[in-house]
Write a protein that holds these residues in place. Structure first.
Motif, mmCIF file in Angstrom:
data_model
loop_
_atom_site.group_PDB
_atom_site.id
_atom_site.type_symbol
_atom_site.label_atom_id
_atom_site.label_comp_id
_atom_site.label_asym_id
_atom_site.label_seq_id
_atom_site.Cartn_x
_atom_site.Cartn_y
_atom_site.Cartn_z
ATOM 1 N N TYR A 7 -1.770 3.210 11.132
ATOM 2 C CA TYR A 7 -2.153 3.172 12.540
ATOM 3 C C TYR A 7 -3.365 4.051 12.816
ATOM 4 O O TYR A 7 -4.108 3.810 13.780
ATOM 5 C CB TYR A 7 -0.999 3.631 13.429
ATOM 6 N N GLN A 8 -3.587 5.072 11.975
ATOM 7 C CA GLN A 8 -4.715 5.980 12.163
ATOM 8 C C GLN A 8 -6.027 5.398 11.636
ATOM 9 O O GLN A 8 -7.094 5.998 11.797
ATOM 10 C CB GLN A 8 -4.440 7.317 11.461
ATOM 11 N N LEU A 9 -5.963 4.226 11.015
ATOM 12 C CA LEU A 9 -7.179 3.601 10.484
ATOM 13 C C LEU A 9 -8.020 2.942 11.574
ATOM 14 O O LEU A 9 -9.067 2.383 11.292
ATOM 15 C CB LEU A 9 -6.811 2.559 9.416
ATOM 16 N N GLY A 10 -7.548 2.985 12.821
ATOM 17 C CA GLY A 10 -8.312 2.409 13.927
ATOM 18 C C GLY A 10 -7.398 1.809 14.969
ATOM 19 O O GLY A 10 -6.176 1.977 14.924
ATOM 20 N N GLY A 11 -8.009 1.082 15.918
ATOM 21 C CA GLY A 11 -7.245 0.416 16.963
ATOM 22 C C GLY A 11 -6.373 -0.693 16.402
ATOM 23 O O GLY A 11 -6.329 -0.930 15.192
ATOM 24 N N PRO A 12 -5.674 -1.433 17.283
ATOM 25 C CA PRO A 12 -4.723 -2.450 16.830
ATOM 26 C C PRO A 12 -5.293 -3.450 15.830
ATOM 27 O O PRO A 12 -4.623 -3.830 14.886
ATOM 28 C CB PRO A 12 -4.316 -3.148 18.135
ATOM 29 N N ASN A 13 -6.528 -3.883 16.041
ATOM 30 C CA ASN A 13 -7.118 -4.821 15.087
ATOM 31 C C ASN A 13 -7.871 -4.108 13.967
ATOM 32 O O ASN A 13 -7.999 -4.636 12.870
ATOM 33 C CB ASN A 13 -8.051 -5.796 15.799
ATOM 34 N N ALA A 14 -8.371 -2.901 14.245
ATOM 35 C CA ALA A 14 -9.141 -2.187 13.224
ATOM 36 C C ALA A 14 -8.279 -1.804 12.032
ATOM 37 O O ALA A 14 -8.692 -1.964 10.877
ATOM 38 C CB ALA A 14 -9.783 -0.940 13.835
ATOM 39 N N PHE A 71 0.849 -1.190 0.000
ATOM 40 C CA PHE A 71 0.000 0.000 0.000
ATOM 41 C C PHE A 71 0.888 1.246 0.000
ATOM 42 O O PHE A 71 1.141 1.846 1.045
ATOM 43 C CB PHE A 71 -0.926 -0.008 1.222
ATOM 44 N N PHE A 72 1.382 1.608 -1.185
ATOM 45 C CA PHE A 72 2.235 2.787 -1.278
ATOM 46 C C PHE A 72 1.466 4.056 -0.931
ATOM 47 O O PHE A 72 2.048 5.103 -0.701
ATOM 48 C CB PHE A 72 2.836 2.903 -2.677
ATOM 49 N N GLU A 73 0.119 3.972 -0.902
ATOM 50 C CA GLU A 73 -0.687 5.142 -0.544
ATOM 51 C C GLU A 73 -0.560 5.498 0.933
ATOM 52 O O GLU A 73 -0.836 6.638 1.329
ATOM 53 C CB GLU A 73 -2.169 4.877 -0.856
ATOM 54 N N PHE A 74 -0.151 4.525 1.775
ATOM 55 C CA PHE A 74 -0.156 4.718 3.215
ATOM 56 C C PHE A 74 1.253 4.603 3.793
ATOM 57 O O PHE A 74 2.003 3.698 3.434
ATOM 58 C CB PHE A 74 -1.024 3.663 3.920
ATOM 59 N N LEU A 81 -16.763 6.021 8.996
ATOM 60 C CA LEU A 81 -15.380 6.449 8.834
ATOM 61 C C LEU A 81 -15.224 7.884 9.311
ATOM 62 O O LEU A 81 -15.990 8.765 8.917
ATOM 63 C CB LEU A 81 -14.968 6.373 7.359
ATOM 64 N N ASP A 82 -14.214 8.135 10.161
ATOM 65 C CA ASP A 82 -13.956 9.521 10.527
ATOM 66 C C ASP A 82 -13.289 10.225 9.345
ATOM 67 O O ASP A 82 -12.912 9.603 8.351
ATOM 68 C CB ASP A 82 -13.110 9.619 11.794
ATOM 69 N N LEU A 83 -13.146 11.543 9.443
ATOM 70 C CA LEU A 83 -12.670 12.333 8.311
ATOM 71 C C LEU A 83 -11.278 11.912 7.878
ATOM 72 O O LEU A 83 -11.001 11.804 6.679
ATOM 73 C CB LEU A 83 -12.691 13.828 8.664
ATOM 74 N N TYR A 84 -10.393 11.629 8.843
ATOM 75 C CA TYR A 84 -9.021 11.249 8.487
ATOM 76 C C TYR A 84 -9.021 9.923 7.735
ATOM 77 O O TYR A 84 -8.377 9.784 6.691
ATOM 78 C CB TYR A 84 -8.156 11.142 9.737
ATOM 79 N N ARG A 144 -5.584 -3.245 10.996
ATOM 80 C CA ARG A 144 -5.248 -4.473 10.266
ATOM 81 C C ARG A 144 -6.446 -4.947 9.440
ATOM 82 O O ARG A 144 -6.312 -5.399 8.299
ATOM 83 C CB ARG A 144 -4.806 -5.554 11.246
ATOM 84 N N GLN A 145 -7.639 -4.854 10.025
ATOM 85 C CA GLN A 145 -8.848 -5.258 9.298
ATOM 86 C C GLN A 145 -9.039 -4.410 8.052
ATOM 87 O O GLN A 145 -9.383 -4.918 6.985
ATOM 88 C CB GLN A 145 -10.071 -5.152 10.204
ATOM 89 N N GLN A 146 -8.831 -3.103 8.177
ATOM 90 C CA GLN A 146 -8.977 -2.216 7.024
ATOM 91 C C GLN A 146 -8.010 -2.621 5.912
ATOM 92 O O GLN A 146 -8.379 -2.662 4.728
ATOM 93 C CB GLN A 146 -8.713 -0.760 7.437
ATOM 94 N N LEU A 147 -6.770 -2.928 6.265
ATOM 95 C CA LEU A 147 -5.784 -3.299 5.252
ATOM 96 C C LEU A 147 -6.097 -4.656 4.634
ATOM 97 O O LEU A 147 -5.899 -4.864 3.434
ATOM 98 C CB LEU A 147 -4.374 -3.289 5.851
ATOM 99 N N LEU A 148 -6.592 -5.586 5.451
ATOM 100 C CA LEU A 148 -6.998 -6.878 4.901
ATOM 101 C C LEU A 148 -8.170 -6.712 3.936
ATOM 102 O O LEU A 148 -8.236 -7.371 2.897
ATOM 103 C CB LEU A 148 -7.363 -7.843 6.029
ATOM 104 N N ASN A 149 -9.101 -5.820 4.274
ATOM 105 C CA ASN A 149 -10.210 -5.540 3.365
ATOM 106 C C ASN A 149 -9.696 -4.980 2.038
ATOM 107 O O ASN A 149 -10.174 -5.359 0.954
ATOM 108 C CB ASN A 149 -11.187 -4.551 4.004
ATOM 109 N N LEU A 150 -8.743 -4.062 2.119
ATOM 110 C CA LEU A 150 -8.174 -3.499 0.897
ATOM 111 C C LEU A 150 -7.448 -4.564 0.086
ATOM 112 O O LEU A 150 -7.495 -4.578 -1.147
ATOM 113 C CB LEU A 150 -7.224 -2.358 1.250
#
Length: 267
Positions: free
Chosen positions: A83-90, A74-77, A234-237, A92-98
């Motif tokens: 880490y700003q995509l959520g808590g420790p598992n959140a 994910f060169f975008e991130f 999703l929050d703004l960030y 990771r879940q977002q990246l797995l979804n992507l």
């Protein structure tokens, strides 16, 4: 670079070589660390080992990648973004979804005909529905960014934002309810309508002196067939980051097979 990675050591090596090749670096200068490792159901129905790998290069650039049935970075991130995509598992879940979304999109485009060609009549109908000025929210600044057909499902990714209709109020029991019989919202005729963020659950303020309307700057609107896929959680960030990969996000969250339990810990 595709490789059926089955161990943490292979995952680190694979991501190291992948990043080095993409950034024209010496592989020995790229540092890698496995941040998540789990057997997960893949999009083909089989269970495969998946590894989320953090990486860093000598000049300070860093990021996150996934290795398993195939490798994707994910060169975008940056790591801080992830880490700003959520808590420790959140996060990771977002990246797995992507990760799943990338696979679904690529597979669709390689195997299906007319994947990127929406029906023009249907597209007009969907845009008109989003921009219907008698709804409790009205889409503005709308343009089609991307279209994808996945089996019998059609995904439309639009640029756009929401404006709140002042003829509605919110009820915790009934949801959004019109004040009276008049619900048609009047909007200016200019092509671009300025929006300022405001909660639809509070009383709507008047249009400001700058001409901005109260609403939500969502950046992207996802429609699957005739249904809006909500992104209000999703929050703004996070939404700003996902805006860069909205198609992958839409398909990965909607159809991706990966799920991390809330009690899972880093390994």
């Amino acid at each position: 670079m595709i490789k059926n990675v089955v161990s943490a050591a292979q995952a680190r090596e694979e991501v190291r070589d992948y990043v080095a090749q993409e950034l024209s670096l010496d592989p020995e200068t790229v540092q890698t660390r496995v941040a998540f490792n789990r057997e997960l159901p893949w999009v083909d129905g089989r269970t495969r080992p998946c590894f989320l790998v953090e990486w860093a290069e000598p000049n300070g650039r860093d990021g996150v990648a996934l290795a398993g049935p195939y490798t994707h970075n994910f060169f975008e991130f940056t790591r801080a973004d992830a880490y700003q995509l959520g808590g420790p598992n959140a996060w990771r879940q977002q990246l797995l979804n992507l990760y799943a979304g990338c696979e679904l999109v690529v597979h669709a485009r390689l195997t299906q005909q007319l994947t990127d060609v929406p029906d023009p009549t249907r597209l007009v109908i969907i845009k008109q529905s989003l921009q219907e000025r008698s709804n409790w929210r009205v889409a503005v600044n709308v343009s089609l960014r991307e279209f994808l057909r996945l089996g019998t499902d059609e995904y439309y990714i639009f640029n756009g934002s929401w404006v709140w209709n002042p003829h509605y109020h919110y009820s915790a029991i009934k949801g959004f309810v019109p004040f009276g019989t008049k619900t048609l919202m009047t909007l200016p005729k200019q092509e671009f309508i300025p929006i300022r963020s405001h909660s639809p659950f509070d009383a709507l303020p008047e249009v400001g002196e700058d001409g901005a309307y109260p609403g939500e700057l969502v950046s992207f609107i996802i429609v699957r067939n005739d249904q809006i896929i909500e992104t209000r959680d999703l929050d703004l960030y996070t939404r700003t980051l996902m805006n860069q990969v909205a198609t992958f996000y839409a398909l990965g969250r909607d159809q991706g097979p990966f799920q991390i339990e809330a009690t899972d810990q880093q390994v």
